[in-house]
Scaffold this motif. Sequence first.
Motif, PDB file in Angstrom:
ATOM      1  N   ASN A  58      46.526 -61.783 -19.641  1.00 26.00           N
ATOM      2  CA  ASN A  58      46.777 -60.566 -20.080  1.00 26.00           C
ATOM      3  C   ASN A  58      47.405 -59.145 -18.518  1.00 26.00           C
ATOM      4  OD1 ASN A  58      48.313 -59.661 -22.353  1.00 26.00           O
ATOM      5  ND2 ASN A  58      46.775 -58.430 -22.706  1.00 26.00           N
ATOM      6  N   GLU A  59      46.881 -59.965 -17.714  1.00 27.95           N
ATOM      7  CA  GLU A  59      47.072 -59.164 -16.464  1.00 27.95           C
ATOM      8  C   GLU A  59      48.225 -59.926 -15.309  1.00 27.95           C
ATOM      9  OE1 GLU A  59      42.466 -56.988 -15.285  1.00 27.95           O
ATOM     10  OE2 GLU A  59      43.313 -59.339 -14.071  1.00 27.95           O
ATOM     11  N   ALA A  60      48.406 -61.145 -15.560  1.00 33.75           N
ATOM     12  CA  ALA A  60      48.696 -61.918 -14.524  1.00 33.75           C
ATOM     13  C   ALA A  60      50.178 -61.897 -15.330  1.00 33.75           C
ATOM     14  CB  ALA A  60      48.803 -63.261 -14.725  1.00 33.75           C
ATOM     15  N   ALA A  61      51.218 -62.126 -13.277  1.00 34.68           N
ATOM     16  CA  ALA A  61      52.834 -62.074 -13.421  1.00 34.68           C
ATOM     17  C   ALA A  61      53.455 -63.287 -13.723  1.00 34.68           C
ATOM     18  CB  ALA A  61      53.012 -61.705 -12.688  1.00 34.68           C
ATOM     19  N   VAL A  62      52.255 -64.509 -13.705  1.00 38.25           N
ATOM     20  CA  VAL A  62      53.059 -65.837 -14.012  1.00 38.25           C
ATOM     21  C   VAL A  62      51.605 -66.943 -14.310  1.00 38.25           C
ATOM     22  CG1 VAL A  62      54.027 -68.084 -12.844  1.00 38.25           C
ATOM     23  CG2 VAL A  62      55.028 -65.516 -12.986  1.00 38.25           C
ATOM     24  N   TYR A  63      51.587 -67.379 -14.899  1.00 37.24           N
ATOM     25  CA  TYR A  63      50.486 -68.480 -15.432  1.00 37.24           C
ATOM     26  C   TYR A  63      51.639 -69.974 -14.961  1.00 37.24           C
ATOM     27  CZ  TYR A  63      47.010 -72.036 -17.716  1.00 37.24           C
ATOM     28  OH  TYR A  63      46.397 -72.891 -18.127  1.00 37.24           O
ATOM     29  N   VAL A  64      50.086 -70.887 -14.274  1.00 34.92           N
ATOM     30  CA  VAL A  64      50.754 -71.995 -13.864  1.00 34.92           C
ATOM     31  C   VAL A  64      49.769 -73.395 -14.186  1.00 34.92           C
ATOM     32  CG1 VAL A  64      51.604 -73.377 -11.799  1.00 34.92           C
ATOM     33  CG2 VAL A  64      51.575 -70.413 -11.971  1.00 34.92           C
ATOM     34  N   SER A  65      50.422 -74.316 -15.129  1.00 34.24           N
ATOM     35  CA  SER A  65      49.446 -75.682 -15.573  1.00 34.24           C
ATOM     36  C   SER A  65      49.888 -76.683 -14.436  1.00 34.24           C
ATOM     37  CB  SER A  65      49.728 -75.971 -17.167  1.00 34.24           C
ATOM     38  OG  SER A  65      48.943 -77.074 -17.154  1.00 34.24           O
ATOM     39  N   ASP A 101      54.747 -82.492  -7.745  1.00 37.04           N
ATOM     40  CA  ASP A 101      56.405 -82.296  -6.562  1.00 37.04           C
ATOM     41  C   ASP A 101      55.735 -80.295  -6.137  1.00 37.04           C
ATOM     42  OD1 ASP A 101      58.626 -81.532  -5.410  1.00 37.04           O
ATOM     43  OD2 ASP A 101      59.587 -83.229  -7.062  1.00 37.04           O
ATOM     44  N   VAL A 102      55.362 -80.424  -5.198  1.00 37.36           N
ATOM     45  CA  VAL A 102      55.473 -79.187  -4.486  1.00 37.36           C
ATOM     46  C   VAL A 102      56.407 -78.533  -4.433  1.00 37.36           C
ATOM     47  CG1 VAL A 102      54.955 -78.462  -2.569  1.00 37.36           C
ATOM     48  CG2 VAL A 102      53.249 -80.460  -3.244  1.00 37.36           C
ATOM     49  N   ASP A 103      57.310 -78.763  -3.616  1.00 35.77           N
ATOM     50  CA  ASP A 103      58.227 -78.724  -3.521  1.00 35.77           C
ATOM     51  C   ASP A 103      59.436 -77.667  -5.330  1.00 35.77           C
ATOM     52  OD1 ASP A 103      58.501 -78.383  -1.131  1.00 35.77           O
ATOM     53  OD2 ASP A 103      59.800 -79.993  -1.100  1.00 35.77           O
ATOM     54  N   GLU A 104      59.198 -78.530  -5.784  1.00 32.18           N
ATOM     55  CA  GLU A 104      59.240 -78.010  -7.509  1.00 32.18           C
ATOM     56  C   GLU A 104      58.753 -76.711  -8.058  1.00 32.18           C
ATOM     57  OE1 GLU A 104      62.466 -78.405  -9.239  1.00 32.18           O
ATOM     58  OE2 GLU A 104      63.083 -79.119  -7.362  1.00 32.18           O
ATOM     59  N   MET A 105      57.845 -76.945  -7.906  1.00 33.07           N
ATOM     60  CA  MET A 105      56.618 -75.963  -8.074  1.00 33.07           C
ATOM     61  C   MET A 105      56.452 -75.065  -7.443  1.00 33.07           C
ATOM     62  SD  MET A 105      53.863 -75.584 -10.418  1.00 33.07           S
ATOM     63  CE  MET A 105      52.993 -76.501 -11.195  1.00 33.07           C
ATOM     64  N   ALA A 106      56.362 -75.049  -6.526  1.00 29.60           N
ATOM     65  CA  ALA A 106      57.105 -73.503  -5.636  1.00 29.60           C
ATOM     66  C   ALA A 106      58.301 -73.456  -5.651  1.00 29.60           C
ATOM     67  CB  ALA A 106      57.279 -74.005  -3.761  1.00 29.60           C
ATOM     68  N   ASN A 107      59.457 -73.706  -6.058  1.00 26.69           N
ATOM     69  CA  ASN A 107      60.954 -73.322  -6.215  1.00 26.69           C
ATOM     70  C   ASN A 107      60.733 -72.759  -7.691  1.00 26.69           C
ATOM     71  OD1 ASN A 107      61.907 -73.925  -3.902  1.00 26.69           O
ATOM     72  ND2 ASN A 107      62.624 -76.325  -4.913  1.00 26.69           N
ATOM     73  N   ALA A 108      59.947 -73.008  -8.520  1.00 23.16           N
ATOM     74  CA  ALA A 108      59.849 -72.431 -10.000  1.00 23.16           C
ATOM     75  C   ALA A 108      59.141 -71.484 -10.317  1.00 23.16           C
ATOM     76  CB  ALA A 108      59.208 -73.931 -10.846  1.00 23.16           C
ATOM     77  N   ILE A 109      57.884 -70.830  -9.315  1.00 24.27           N
ATOM     78  CA  ILE A 109      57.246 -70.112  -8.913  1.00 24.27           C
ATOM     79  C   ILE A 109      58.359 -68.684  -8.949  1.00 24.27           C
ATOM     80  CG2 ILE A 109      55.267 -68.881  -8.109  1.00 24.27           C
ATOM     81  CD1 ILE A 109      53.966 -71.203  -8.335  1.00 24.27           C
ATOM     82  N   LEU A 110      58.739 -69.407  -7.230  1.00 24.77           N
ATOM     83  CA  LEU A 110      59.865 -68.170  -6.564  1.00 24.77           C
ATOM     84  C   LEU A 110      60.830 -67.786  -6.701  1.00 24.77           C
ATOM     85  CD1 LEU A 110      60.307 -70.038  -2.953  1.00 24.77           C
ATOM     86  CD2 LEU A 110      58.705 -67.363  -2.907  1.00 24.77           C
ATOM     87  N   ARG A 111      60.940 -68.475  -8.483  1.00 28.85           N
ATOM     88  CA  ARG A 111      62.124 -67.711  -9.215  1.00 28.85           C
ATOM     89  C   ARG A 111      62.077 -66.718 -10.089  1.00 28.85           C
ATOM     90  NH1 ARG A 111      64.864 -72.312 -12.752  1.00 28.85           N
ATOM     91  NH2 ARG A 111      66.193 -70.541 -13.426  1.00 28.85           N
ATOM     92  N   LEU A 112      61.037 -66.979 -11.061  1.00 24.66           N
ATOM     93  CA  LEU A 112      59.865 -66.388 -11.704  1.00 24.66           C
ATOM     94  C   LEU A 112      59.550 -64.667 -10.913  1.00 24.66           C
ATOM     95  CD1 LEU A 112      57.758 -68.475 -14.068  1.00 24.66           C
ATOM     96  CD2 LEU A 112      59.901 -66.704 -14.914  1.00 24.66           C
ATOM     97  N   LEU A 113      59.279 -64.654 -10.364  1.00 27.88           N
ATOM     98  CA  LEU A 113      58.396 -63.790  -8.842  1.00 27.88           C
ATOM     99  C   LEU A 113      60.058 -62.696  -8.561  1.00 27.88           C
ATOM    100  CD1 LEU A 113      55.803 -65.163  -6.904  1.00 27.88           C
ATOM    101  CD2 LEU A 113      55.858 -64.008  -8.978  1.00 27.88           C
ATOM    102  N   SER A 114      60.762 -63.672  -8.082  1.00 31.78           N
ATOM    103  CA  SER A 114      61.891 -63.095  -7.954  1.00 31.78           C
ATOM    104  C   SER A 114      62.631 -62.549  -9.190  1.00 31.78           C
ATOM    105  CB  SER A 114      63.340 -63.900  -6.757  1.00 31.78           C
ATOM    106  OG  SER A 114      62.492 -64.643  -6.302  1.00 31.78           O
ATOM    107  N   ASP A 115      62.691 -62.302 -10.384  1.00 29.12           N
ATOM    108  CA  ASP A 115      63.578 -62.543 -11.272  1.00 29.12           C
ATOM    109  C   ASP A 115      63.265 -61.743 -12.849  1.00 29.12           C
ATOM    110  OD1 ASP A 115      65.127 -62.045 -13.268  1.00 29.12           O
ATOM    111  OD2 ASP A 115      66.519 -63.898 -12.831  1.00 29.12           O
ATOM    112  N   ILE A 116      63.296 -60.759 -12.518  1.00 26.82           N
ATOM    113  CA  ILE A 116      62.021 -59.865 -14.304  1.00 26.82           C
ATOM    114  C   ILE A 116      62.670 -60.564 -15.322  1.00 26.82           C
ATOM    115  CG2 ILE A 116      63.518 -58.137 -13.706  1.00 26.82           C
ATOM    116  CD1 ILE A 116      59.300 -58.259 -15.067  1.00 26.82           C
TER     117      ILE A 116
END
Length: 360
Positions: free
Chosen positions: A260-267, A315-330
């Motif tokens: 409930n504190e996290a900005a993003v969750y990742v599996s 896929d390291v790059d796709e994982m990084a890109n997905a998280i970057l998108r979320l952190l960049s776009d509220i």
Amino acid sequence: MKKVVIATGTLGGGGAERVFLNIANEMAERDIKVNILVTGSRPTESYSLSNKITVEKISSMRKNKVLKVIDKLIQFRKYFKRHKDSICISFFPDVSAYCVLSSVGIGNKNIVSERNDPNIIPRKRYMKIIRNFAFEGADCCVFQTSDSKGYFSRRVQSKGKVISNPINVFQLPVAAPLEQRKKIVLAVGRIVPQKNFSMLIKAWQTIHKAFPSYQLHIYGDKTYWDGMFAKELQSYIDQNEMYECVKMMGFSEDIYSKMNEAAVYVSSSDFEGMSNTMLEAMALGTPTVATNCPIGGAKTIIQSEKNGILVPVGDVDEMANAILRLLSDIDLRKRLSNNSIVIRDELSIQNICDKWLELI
């Protein structure tokens, strides 16, 4: 009064255990007589269990493996003769085999359930044979996903039912607004190769450059295989000087507040049945990124770009890109959050228990 026996190897802290104990508690609240039959020797690390439920144990002191199996079969048969009017639900391959074999001629109903990717788990060939035998002989087979059901023979599929994991809404806090969340990306799971946290940590090297104020927190039991994989991950973190931005947090008894504190969750799993923590994070409105891994649990729940984001396995790059998108776009985070939180109702323990009760 209906009588249900839930047979398991352990009451420990795994995902399958959490599912059947939640189901057991809900059944007990509905005035169903529930017995839990434990057959393994692992130490108990039980989740909360209703005082209406009776826990019993079958064990053997035999040293010889063949004699131990025979001894347990005899004990199982005696048990089911005493409970011949009950419905047995079993969750692990060896336990399911004991239940099906020992019930021959007694007449009690056997429901077996697959809780992981049947292509991979169990890893030993003879255990797969035992599992398949149990499923062939059972009265009903429950699967988490259609992909899992499709692994088995037509005979098994014909008596198969797909039921998602439940969410115990009463245990979850009220979802915190995204604006109040901390600068934390969260991952939860046993520290084992299946979860592929190494891929996530490598992706974080890219994310940290763009968002240096954010941290990656990984929660989970670090003791598996004597902590070997946890030590490997920590060594990689230290060698790459990421100890300030990647934290191995260990096991938490208050994981819902962390979600409930996290900005993003990742599996980041390579394979998974259906991740309970992913479901709970989504039910808390935490924007979620998950690998589209077999045996289809993530894609069953996540409609990519609507209530979460799916990325290819490993896929390291796709994982990084997905998280970057979320952190960049509220706005994107808010859209995914609003759409994911509705699974609180869809997968509530009450609705999922109703589906199990249809089988008994």
